[in-house]
Design a protein around this motif. Structure first.
Motif, PDB file in Angstrom:
ATOM      1  N   THR A   5     -37.322  -3.830  22.003  1.00 32.13           N
ATOM      2  CA  THR A   5     -36.416  -4.383  21.006  1.00 32.13           C
ATOM      3  C   THR A   5     -36.747  -3.794  19.639  1.00 32.13           C
ATOM      4  OG1 THR A   5     -35.493  -6.423  20.086  1.00 32.13           O
ATOM      5  CG2 THR A   5     -37.857  -6.394  20.501  1.00 32.13           C
ATOM      6  N   PRO A  14     -32.198  -7.579  19.369  1.00 33.36           N
ATOM      7  CA  PRO A  14     -31.358  -6.386  19.204  1.00 33.36           C
ATOM      8  C   PRO A  14     -31.531  -5.440  20.386  1.00 33.36           C
ATOM      9  CG  PRO A  14     -32.993  -6.574  17.442  1.00 33.36           C
ATOM     10  CD  PRO A  14     -33.279  -7.646  18.431  1.00 33.36           C
ATOM     11  N   ASP A  15     -30.506  -4.685  20.668  1.00 32.71           N
ATOM     12  CA  ASP A  15     -30.526  -3.687  21.731  1.00 32.71           C
ATOM     13  C   ASP A  15     -31.330  -2.485  21.247  1.00 32.71           C
ATOM     14  OD1 ASP A  15     -30.048  -1.735  23.633  1.00 32.71           O
ATOM     15  OD2 ASP A  15     -27.881  -2.062  23.694  1.00 32.71           O
ATOM     16  N   ALA A  71     -29.454   0.941  20.912  1.00 30.29           N
ATOM     17  CA  ALA A  71     -28.261   1.040  20.062  1.00 30.29           C
ATOM     18  C   ALA A  71     -28.689   1.042  18.601  1.00 30.29           C
ATOM     19  CB  ALA A  71     -27.326  -0.140  20.333  1.00 30.29           C
ATOM     20  N   ASP A  72     -27.936   1.759  17.780  1.00 34.82           N
ATOM     21  CA  ASP A  72     -28.176   1.722  16.343  1.00 34.82           C
ATOM     22  C   ASP A  72     -27.876   0.323  15.826  1.00 34.82           C
ATOM     23  OD1 ASP A  72     -28.787   4.400  16.407  1.00 34.82           O
ATOM     24  OD2 ASP A  72     -26.934   5.062  15.436  1.00 34.82           O
ATOM     25  N   LEU A  73     -28.462  -0.005  14.678  1.00 32.18           N
ATOM     26  CA  LEU A  73     -28.161  -1.272  14.019  1.00 32.18           C
ATOM     27  C   LEU A  73     -27.162  -1.029  12.897  1.00 32.18           C
ATOM     28  CD1 LEU A  73     -31.585  -3.121  13.744  1.00 32.18           C
ATOM     29  CD2 LEU A  73     -29.777  -3.411  15.438  1.00 32.18           C
ATOM     30  N   SER A 121     -26.272  -5.162  16.557  1.00 30.05           N
ATOM     31  CA  SER A 121     -26.466  -3.992  17.405  1.00 30.05           C
ATOM     32  C   SER A 121     -25.101  -3.351  17.558  1.00 30.05           C
ATOM     33  CB  SER A 121     -27.002  -4.389  18.786  1.00 30.05           C
ATOM     34  OG  SER A 121     -28.335  -4.809  18.711  1.00 30.05           O
ATOM     35  N   GLU A 122     -25.046  -2.030  17.436  1.00 31.06           N
ATOM     36  CA  GLU A 122     -23.762  -1.343  17.537  1.00 31.06           C
ATOM     37  C   GLU A 122     -23.090  -1.706  18.854  1.00 31.06           C
ATOM     38  OE1 GLU A 122     -21.944   2.961  16.487  1.00 31.06           O
ATOM     39  OE2 GLU A 122     -23.834   2.962  17.589  1.00 31.06           O
ATOM     40  N   VAL A 129     -27.566 -10.074  15.099  1.00 26.74           N
ATOM     41  CA  VAL A 129     -28.950 -10.200  15.560  1.00 26.74           C
ATOM     42  C   VAL A 129     -29.842 -10.750  14.456  1.00 26.74           C
ATOM     43  CG1 VAL A 129     -28.712  -8.409  17.318  1.00 26.74           C
ATOM     44  CG2 VAL A 129     -29.526  -7.787  15.028  1.00 26.74           C
TER      45      VAL A 129
END
Length: 147
Positions: free
Chosen positions: A51, A92-93, A96-98, A120-121, A127
């Motif tokens: 994460t 958050p993933d 993936a970008d934030l 998370s995109e 998040v």
């Protein structure tokens, strides 16, 4: 109030004053009222469990408010964070970008307060949420002109 810097000028200036992190963050959208910033998530932003780390999310929130202040007031690199309240709401993933969506709640002569939602995109569920307070050098001062 109009913008003192457009998106390209803002990114160029941020690259000059923070070259050490300029590759991590990018401005996705900029208006007089808001900014959307991206954190390009890499391995260095992850903590065990895959994460995104809290410090990485804090950094994104902090940079987002700072960038919107710069866009509104111009080259004032000596604006400093004086307070933060941050809630971490979901994992958050890590793949993936934030994306941070920031608005200024107050932009005064010596104080700015911004609100940031981080996603998370690809997700519409935040998040994290942060409220950041900045101390601003008085306009026209030597500190305000630094840059």
């Amino acid at each position: 109030m109009s913008l003192a810097m457009n998106r390209e000028e803002l990114e160029d200036y941020m690259s000059q004053i923070f070259p050490q992190v300029s590759q991590d963050y990018s401005v996705q959208d900029l208006t007089e009222e808001s900014i959307v910033m991206r954190l390009a998530v890499g391995d260095r932003h992850l903590r065990p469990g895959g994460t995104v780390s809290g410090p990485s999310m804090f950094g994104l929130a902090d940079v987002s408010v700072y960038a919107l202040i710069l866009a509104r007031r111009g080259q004032q690199s000596l604006a400093v964070t004086t307070g933060c309240s941050m809630d971490f709401m979901r994992k958050p993933d890590g793949n993936a970008d934030l994306i941070a969506r920031c608005t200024l709640l107050k932009l005064g002569k010596t104080l700015a307060v911004g609100d940031v939602l981080i996603f998370s995109e690809g997700s519409d569920k935040p998040v994290a949420r942060a409220t950041m307070t900045y101390s601003l050098p008085p306009e026209g001062s030597a500190a305000a002109a630094f840059g």
